[in-house]
Motif scaffolding. Structure first.
Motif, PDB file in Angstrom:
ATOM      1  N   GLU A   1      29.712  42.225  29.443  1.00  0.00           N
ATOM      2  CA  GLU A   1      30.140  41.223  30.408  1.00  0.00           C
ATOM      3  C   GLU A   1      31.710  41.242  30.371  1.00  0.00           C
ATOM      4  O   GLU A   1      32.478  41.446  31.525  1.00  0.00           O
ATOM      5  CB  GLU A   1      29.943  39.961  30.050  1.00  0.00           C
TER       6      GLU A   1
ATOM      7  N   ASP B   1      34.271  41.982  33.640  1.00  0.00           N
ATOM      8  CA  ASP B   1      35.410  41.293  33.829  1.00  0.00           C
ATOM      9  C   ASP B   1      36.749  42.242  34.071  1.00  0.00           C
ATOM     10  O   ASP B   1      37.435  41.955  35.064  1.00  0.00           O
ATOM     11  CB  ASP B   1      35.527  40.224  32.832  1.00  0.00           C
TER      12      ASP B   1
ATOM     13  N   LEU C   1      36.749  44.065  37.285  1.00  0.00           N
ATOM     14  CA  LEU C   1      36.876  43.137  38.461  1.00  0.00           C
ATOM     15  C   LEU C   1      38.425  42.871  38.588  1.00  0.00           C
ATOM     16  O   LEU C   1      38.909  42.498  39.517  1.00  0.00           O
ATOM     17  CB  LEU C   1      36.113  41.923  38.689  1.00  0.00           C
TER      18      LEU C   1
ATOM     19  N   PHE D   1      27.130  41.871  44.889  1.00  0.00           N
ATOM     20  CA  PHE D   1      26.803  42.748  43.627  1.00  0.00           C
ATOM     21  C   PHE D   1      25.428  42.865  43.682  1.00  0.00           C
ATOM     22  O   PHE D   1      24.598  41.893  43.586  1.00  0.00           O
ATOM     23  CB  PHE D   1      27.248  41.725  42.453  1.00  0.00           C
TER      24      PHE D   1
ATOM     25  N   CYS E   1      22.846  44.866  37.770  1.00  0.00           N
ATOM     26  CA  CYS E   1      23.739  45.258  36.682  1.00  0.00           C
ATOM     27  C   CYS E   1      22.706  45.534  35.257  1.00  0.00           C
ATOM     28  O   CYS E   1      22.644  44.539  34.600  1.00  0.00           O
ATOM     29  CB  CYS E   1      24.787  44.340  36.129  1.00  0.00           C
TER      30      CYS E   1
ATOM     31  N   SER F   1      26.824  36.327  35.342  1.00  0.00           N
ATOM     32  CA  SER F   1      27.100  35.569  36.642  1.00  0.00           C
ATOM     33  C   SER F   1      28.296  34.651  36.539  1.00  0.00           C
ATOM     34  O   SER F   1      28.972  34.360  37.656  1.00  0.00           O
ATOM     35  CB  SER F   1      25.766  34.525  36.575  1.00  0.00           C
TER      36      SER F   1
ATOM     37  N   LEU G   1      31.055  36.892  37.292  1.00  0.00           N
ATOM     38  CA  LEU G   1      31.213  37.125  38.939  1.00  0.00           C
ATOM     39  C   LEU G   1      31.611  36.004  39.713  1.00  0.00           C
ATOM     40  O   LEU G   1      32.414  36.041  40.541  1.00  0.00           O
ATOM     41  CB  LEU G   1      29.798  37.565  39.266  1.00  0.00           C
TER      42      LEU G   1
ATOM     43  N   HIS H   1      35.603  35.605  39.658  1.00  0.00           N
ATOM     44  CA  HIS H   1      36.312  36.447  40.362  1.00  0.00           C
ATOM     45  C   HIS H   1      35.915  36.329  41.760  1.00  0.00           C
ATOM     46  O   HIS H   1      36.647  36.903  42.741  1.00  0.00           O
ATOM     47  CB  HIS H   1      36.166  38.061  39.942  1.00  0.00           C
ATOM     48  N   LEU H   2      34.678  36.232  42.335  1.00  0.00           N
ATOM     49  CA  LEU H   2      34.269  36.071  43.664  1.00  0.00           C
ATOM     50  C   LEU H   2      34.351  34.695  44.432  1.00  0.00           C
ATOM     51  O   LEU H   2      34.604  35.122  45.531  1.00  0.00           O
ATOM     52  CB  LEU H   2      32.849  36.697  43.870  1.00  0.00           C
TER      53      LEU H   2
ATOM     54  N   GLN I   1      25.133  37.675  44.302  1.00  0.00           N
ATOM     55  CA  GLN I   1      24.633  38.711  43.451  1.00  0.00           C
ATOM     56  C   GLN I   1      22.968  38.592  43.525  1.00  0.00           C
ATOM     57  O   GLN I   1      22.575  37.850  43.728  1.00  0.00           O
ATOM     58  CB  GLN I   1      24.981  37.970  41.897  1.00  0.00           C
TER      59      GLN I   1
END
Length: 347
Positions: free
Chosen positions: A252, A256, A259, A276, A279, A295, A298, A301-302, A311
């Motif tokens: 993870e 991170d 991203l 996404f 993974c 998650s 993500l 960041h998203l 995702q």
């Protein structure tokens, strides 16, 4: 009912009107991009290994049998069975194989047998003039991302982020690929419904980080490979793009980190939407109490991007996956978890 001529005129007018709403950089990229020819039964297609090697001739025989099962005729590259350390031959030889396939008028498309590592090493050896002059589908995923992105930046025609030639090619993968490349279809991709013995299915679910729809050119692939191309001349412009990313065997914190790199480099701030995919094996070994889940990373960041993002789409290091046409106009629905291809990927 509209006649066919009227229908096509209406579709063309609608596409032109929509194109004018895109950022100028996206409009220029789409207008300059050419489409490779569609595949037909009986076409000869090239088999190359631009990255890792396959050292068992039986495995290569199975790959050729798979290509024949598609109704195509395989043509092995000159150095297909070579080995150079963990690579399928020297950089110069692997690049020569790819150059030869694009120079050969009998070869209608090029399949990567497998990924691994090494595609970025051959980019300086590729004959971009010949490749640009001979648009042909390039098919593969994982490390083939380096070629997809470089082709988007340097060649200006569509490639296919989809199964490698040595992949399992189940019904789900094959039917999606065939529709896109043989039939010039514009499919709507959604995850298959899982046949689980559960009140609430878990397989095939998506997580929405920011709802809504977004349109743009599809760009992306393997996250690690994408990040490795940052700062090079082989990365396309992501302005207004739909970024699609996946990875395998990354903890993870490494997701991170990558991203964060995309954010600091300004890539995430340019895109119109993010998908996404899968993974596979992306979790730290052992208990990680207090650590972030994938998650959660993500979402951090998203979600703040304020653009549609989700995702769980079916592409990545999985047995069955979507075939995504790199550089082609598409629409994502982050709420429904779908990807709609808006234009034919082939001519």
């Amino acid at each position: 009912m509209l006649n066919r001529r009227h229908m096509f005129q209406s579709l063309a007018a609608a596409s032109a009107a929509f194109a004018l709403t895109l950022p100028l950089g996206v409009q220029a990229a789409l207008s300059a991009r050419r489409k490779p020819p569609r595949l037909h039964p009986g076409d000869t297609v090239g088999l190359v290994e631009p990255a890792g090697f396959t050292d068992d001739s039986f495995d290569l025989a199975l790959v050729e049998e798979t290509i024949r099962a598609m109704g195509l005729v395989p043509k092995a590259a000159a150095h297909l069975a070579d080995r150079h350390g963990y690579l399928a031959g020297t950089d110069a030889d692997r690049a020569a194989d790819l150059n030869a396939m694009y120079a050969d008028p009998d070869v209608k498309a090029v399949f990567a047998v497998r990924g691994g590592w090494g595609c970025a090493r051959i980019l300086p050896y590729l004959d971009w003039k010949t490749i640009r002059a001979n648009p042909k589908l390039l098919i593969g995923f994982s490390d083939i991302t380096a070629l997809h992105l470089a082709f988007a930046a340097r060649a200006g025609f569509t490639t296919i982020h989809g199964p490698n030639a040595a992949s399992s090619w189940g019904k789900f993968s094959w039917e999606g690929f065939r529709a896109l490349t043989f039939d010039a279809a514009t499919p709507l991709y959604s995850n298959p419904v899982g046949m689980e013995d559960r009140l609430v299915p878990r397989i095939g679910r998506v997580r929405t980080f920011h709802p809504g729809k977004a349109r743009g050119k599809l760009l992306g692939g393997n996250l690690s490979v994408l990040c490795a191309l940052m700062g090079t001349a082989y990365l396309p412009d992501f302005d207004g793009a739909i970024l699609f990313i996946e990875d395998v065997s990354e903890a993870e914190y490494r997701i991170d980190r990558m991203l964060t790199q995309l954010a600091l480099a300004g890539v995430l701030g340019k895109v119109a939407g993010v998908v996404f995919g899968q993974c596979t094996g992306c979790s730290s070994p052992g208990p990680s109490y207090g650590g972030f889940t994938l998650s959660q990373v993500l979402e951090q960041h998203l979600a703040p991007l304020g653009v549609p993002a989700y995702q769980g789409a079916m592409f990545g290091h999985v047995a069955n996956q979507f075939s995504l046409p790199v550089g082609t106009l598409a629409e994502i629905d982050a709420t429904a978890g779908t990807i709609r291809i808006l234009e034919a990927a082939v001519s």
